[in-house]
Write a protein that holds these residues in place. Structure first.
Motif, PDB file in Angstrom:
ATOM      1  N   UNK A   5       0.792  -1.087   0.033  1.00  0.00           N
ATOM      2  CA  UNK A   5      -0.199  -0.053   0.042  1.00  0.00           C
ATOM      3  C   UNK A   5       0.859   1.330  -0.012  1.00  0.00           C
ATOM      4  N   UNK A   6       1.960   1.295   0.754  1.00  0.00           N
ATOM      5  CA  UNK A   6       2.785   2.535   1.020  1.00  0.00           C
ATOM      6  C   UNK A   6       3.387   2.625  -0.541  1.00  0.00           C
ATOM      7  N   UNK A   7       3.890   1.579  -1.264  1.00  0.00           N
ATOM      8  CA  UNK A   7       4.667   1.733  -2.655  1.00  0.00           C
ATOM      9  C   UNK A   7       3.603   2.325  -3.567  1.00  0.00           C
ATOM     10  N   UNK A   8       2.353   1.950  -3.422  1.00  0.00           N
ATOM     11  CA  UNK A   8       1.326   2.434  -4.303  1.00  0.00           C
ATOM     12  C   UNK A   8       1.206   3.788  -4.174  1.00  0.00           C
ATOM     13  N   UNK A   9       1.213   4.141  -2.867  1.00  0.00           N
ATOM     14  CA  UNK A   9       1.003   5.585  -2.852  1.00  0.00           C
ATOM     15  C   UNK A   9       2.056   6.370  -3.036  1.00  0.00           C
ATOM     16  N   UNK A  10       3.370   5.934  -3.080  1.00  0.00           N
ATOM     17  CA  UNK A  10       4.690   6.564  -3.553  1.00  0.00           C
ATOM     18  C   UNK A  10       4.529   6.782  -5.121  1.00  0.00           C
ATOM     19  N   UNK A  11       4.094   5.501  -5.832  1.00  0.00           N
ATOM     20  CA  UNK A  11       4.153   5.596  -7.226  1.00  0.00           C
ATOM     21  C   UNK A  11       2.866   6.716  -7.684  1.00  0.00           C
ATOM     22  N   UNK A  12       1.846   6.505  -6.962  1.00  0.00           N
ATOM     23  CA  UNK A  12       0.817   7.615  -7.379  1.00  0.00           C
ATOM     24  C   UNK A  12       1.175   8.997  -7.126  1.00  0.00           C
ATOM     25  N   UNK A  13       1.878   9.277  -5.865  1.00  0.00           N
ATOM     26  CA  UNK A  13       2.552  10.728  -5.875  1.00  0.00           C
ATOM     27  C   UNK A  13       3.468  11.089  -7.073  1.00  0.00           C
ATOM     28  N   UNK A  14       4.459  10.078  -7.286  1.00  0.00           N
ATOM     29  CA  UNK A  14       5.410  10.321  -8.292  1.00  0.00           C
ATOM     30  C   UNK A  14       4.787  10.426  -9.719  1.00  0.00           C
ATOM     31  N   UNK A  15       3.535   9.742  -9.867  1.00  0.00           N
ATOM     32  CA  UNK A  15       2.940  10.172 -11.202  1.00  0.00           C
ATOM     33  C   UNK A  15       2.505  11.264 -11.102  1.00  0.00           C
ATOM     34  N   UNK A  16       1.849  11.878 -10.380  1.00  0.00           N
ATOM     35  CA  UNK A  16       1.238  13.116 -10.086  1.00  0.00           C
ATOM     36  C   UNK A  16       2.273  14.264 -10.216  1.00  0.00           C
ATOM     37  N   UNK A  17       3.408  14.097  -9.718  1.00  0.00           N
ATOM     38  CA  UNK A  17       4.570  15.059 -10.050  1.00  0.00           C
ATOM     39  C   UNK A  17       5.065  14.917 -11.469  1.00  0.00           C
ATOM     40  N   UNK A  42      14.649   5.548 -14.931  1.00  0.00           N
ATOM     41  CA  UNK A  42      13.862   4.345 -15.010  1.00  0.00           C
ATOM     42  C   UNK A  42      12.472   4.737 -14.491  1.00  0.00           C
ATOM     43  N   UNK A  43      12.407   5.400 -13.415  1.00  0.00           N
ATOM     44  CA  UNK A  43      11.129   5.510 -12.710  1.00  0.00           C
ATOM     45  C   UNK A  43      10.242   6.380 -13.600  1.00  0.00           C
ATOM     46  N   UNK A  44      10.667   7.418 -14.184  1.00  0.00           N
ATOM     47  CA  UNK A  44       9.930   8.377 -15.059  1.00  0.00           C
ATOM     48  C   UNK A  44       9.460   7.674 -16.340  1.00  0.00           C
ATOM     49  N   UNK A  45      10.542   6.860 -16.813  1.00  0.00           N
ATOM     50  CA  UNK A  45      10.363   5.994 -17.927  1.00  0.00           C
ATOM     51  C   UNK A  45       8.938   5.207 -17.933  1.00  0.00           C
ATOM     52  N   UNK A  46       9.010   4.623 -16.649  1.00  0.00           N
ATOM     53  CA  UNK A  46       8.001   3.671 -16.408  1.00  0.00           C
ATOM     54  C   UNK A  46       6.502   4.544 -16.155  1.00  0.00           C
ATOM     55  N   UNK A  47       6.384   5.686 -15.626  1.00  0.00           N
ATOM     56  CA  UNK A  47       5.280   6.224 -15.434  1.00  0.00           C
ATOM     57  C   UNK A  47       5.055   6.805 -16.612  1.00  0.00           C
ATOM     58  N   UNK A  48       5.850   7.124 -17.534  1.00  0.00           N
ATOM     59  CA  UNK A  48       5.538   7.527 -18.966  1.00  0.00           C
ATOM     60  C   UNK A  48       4.736   6.563 -19.774  1.00  0.00           C
ATOM     61  N   UNK A  49       4.962   5.601 -19.469  1.00  0.00           N
ATOM     62  CA  UNK A  49       4.653   4.224 -20.090  1.00  0.00           C
ATOM     63  C   UNK A  49       2.964   4.412 -19.973  1.00  0.00           C
ATOM     64  N   UNK A  50       2.645   4.554 -18.627  1.00  0.00           N
ATOM     65  CA  UNK A  50       1.292   4.642 -18.180  1.00  0.00           C
ATOM     66  C   UNK A  50       0.727   5.739 -18.867  1.00  0.00           C
ATOM     67  N   UNK A  51       1.389   7.086 -18.667  1.00  0.00           N
ATOM     68  CA  UNK A  51       0.834   8.228 -19.046  1.00  0.00           C
ATOM     69  C   UNK A  51       0.465   8.444 -20.771  1.00  0.00           C
ATOM     70  N   UNK A  52       1.368   7.415 -21.379  1.00  0.00           N
ATOM     71  CA  UNK A  52       1.017   7.529 -22.955  1.00  0.00           C
ATOM     72  C   UNK A  52       0.087   6.521 -23.114  1.00  0.00           C
ATOM     73  N   UNK A  53      -0.339   5.492 -22.352  1.00  0.00           N
ATOM     74  CA  UNK A  53      -1.457   4.605 -22.679  1.00  0.00           C
ATOM     75  C   UNK A  53      -2.668   5.151 -22.299  1.00  0.00           C
ATOM     76  N   UNK A  54      -2.702   6.391 -21.339  1.00  0.00           N
ATOM     77  CA  UNK A  54      -3.873   7.048 -20.979  1.00  0.00           C
ATOM     78  C   UNK A  54      -4.262   8.295 -21.918  1.00  0.00           C
ATOM     79  N   UNK A  55      -3.030   8.586 -22.616  1.00  0.00           N
ATOM     80  CA  UNK A  55      -3.187   9.494 -23.800  1.00  0.00           C
ATOM     81  C   UNK A  55      -2.834  10.650 -23.331  1.00  0.00           C
TER      82      UNK A  55
END
Length: 394
Positions: A5-17, A42-55
């Motif tokens: 759960x903590x890791x999910x919160x961190x990832x979501x916060x990073x995604x928003x940043x 690597x973290x930013x690239x992983x987030x970008x894959x999600x953001x690209x998929x979302x459009x």
């Protein structure tokens, strides 16, 4: 379980940043965002894959290499074609609307006259506008709606309305059923304040965190930004300054007498009604009033002198109450008559407050400011970035 759960919160916060940084950039690259937010590539690239998929990501092509050479970066920006939002201004006489990209830019706008004081018929006009929308070059089409109303609002509910009876019609619910997108309703003065905060239509070297938006039109209201956020007070009732009681010590009150409110005397509607009464005519249009003011009509000028003193005094009092960095002022009278604006601001200066905020006469109309503030508010909700610093484009 707790660790996940903590890791999910961190990832979501990073995604928003990352999404915030992408949104605020005219154009950028993954490596630039990685540096700005302080995250590994690597973290930013992983987030970008999600953001690209979302459009959310638009590719712009290859940029220039840095001064030290190396591989040229792939340039990107927030995707203007992700979807669009629709913002309404639910006025007393007109229903105005603007269709905008999530990044803020206007696609088109318009207005229709309102002939009914019931909400249901106005909803039917909203349906007609929604039915005529056809923006083919977007991924998701309409993604959200905002409504500016001339009434206090709390949790998407009207507290009371001086112009329309919202109790008999669930406007938000009906629009959500019709469109299947989120709908936000908010006080128009609050939305104007959000516009000044998010569209940054003033000196870009200044960042106001505490300011007031003063709207003088059908009524008088303020939107308050405190530490960068809208201050709503209990049940959204902050800013209802038009209800401020005006007391004349020379008047003698008797049982049943009612003291006038600020907007009863000095709103645009009140001044127009007072001119009409002085000229003994049943109705005076806003255009006819402005024409009389241009002609310096003898029935108008004494009232305008009184209005200038009253508005200047009220601006002074707002300053004493809140000590803001700035006060943004919207008024059609000020828009049309720079000499009245200057005379009023001169009176404010002569009152000689210890604290002197920046007094900024808005270049945007009351309605445009409220609608564009609505664009920013609903776009933030869609993006999940309600409390993040974002800069929208005109």
């Amino acid at each position: 379980m707790a660790k996940k759960a903590n890791l999910d919160v961190v990832r979501e916060n990073n995604r928003k940043l990352v999404l915030q940084t992408l949104f605020n950039a005219d154009k950028t690259s993954r490596s630039s965002i990685s540096k700005l937010v302080g995250l590994q590539k690597s973290t930013v690239s992983s987030i970008f894959l999600d953001l690209e998929a979302e459009g959310f990501v638009q590719e712009l092509g290859i940029g220039e290499s840095s001064n030290v050479g190396g591989r040229k970066p792939s340039m990107i920006r927030f995707n203007r074609q992700y979807g669009y939002v629709l913002a309404f201004d639910f006025g007393v006489r007109h229903l105005r609307y603007t269709l905008n990209h999530l990044s803020g830019e206007t696609i088109r706008d318009g207005a229709i006259a309102i002939k009914s004081k019931e909400v249901g018929p106005v909803f039917e006009e909203m349906k007609k506008i929604i039915d005529t929308i056809a923006i083919p070059d977007t991924i998701n089409g309409l993604v959200g709606i905002s409504i500016a109303v001339h009434a206090p609002v709390f949790n998407n509910q009207i507290i009371y309305s001086p112009f329309f009876d919202f109790d008999a019609f669930d406007l938000v619910g009906e629009l959500e059923k019709l469109t299947n997108v989120p709908v936000i309703m908010e006080n128009e003065a609050n939305l104007a304040a959000i516009f000044y905060r998010d569209y940054h239509v003033y000196d870009e070297t200044i960042e106001y965190q505490d300011f007031i938006s003063l709207n003088i039109h059908n009524g008088i209201g303020v939107g308050i930004i405190c530490n960068g956020q809208i201050f709503r007070g209990v049940n959204g009732l902050a800013g209802e300054v038009g209800r401020t009681i005006m007391f004349d010590p020379e008047s003698i009150l008797t049982a049943g007498d009612t003291l006038p409110r600020l907007e009863d005397l000095y709103s645009e509607n009140a001044i127009i009604s007072r001119v009409a009464a002085s000229k003994q005519i049943p109705h005076l249009s806003r255009k006819a009033f402005l024409d009389l003011l241009r002609e310096k009509d003898s029935s108008v000028m004494p009232l305008m002198a009184e209005w200038q003193i009253a508005i200047a005094t009220f601006i002074y009092n707002l300053n004493q109450l809140y000590a803001p960095q700035a006060i943004f002022i919207s008024s059609r009278i000020f828009d049309n008559f720079p000499e009245i604006t200057q005379a009023t601001l001169t009176i404010v200066d002569e009152l000689d407050s210890v604290h002197k905020p920046d007094l900024i006469i808005s270049d945007s109309s009351v309605h445009d400011a409220s609608m564009l503030g609505g664009v920013a508010l609903i776009s933030r909700k869609i993006l999940g970035l309600s409390d993040y610093v974002l800069t929208f484009s005109l």
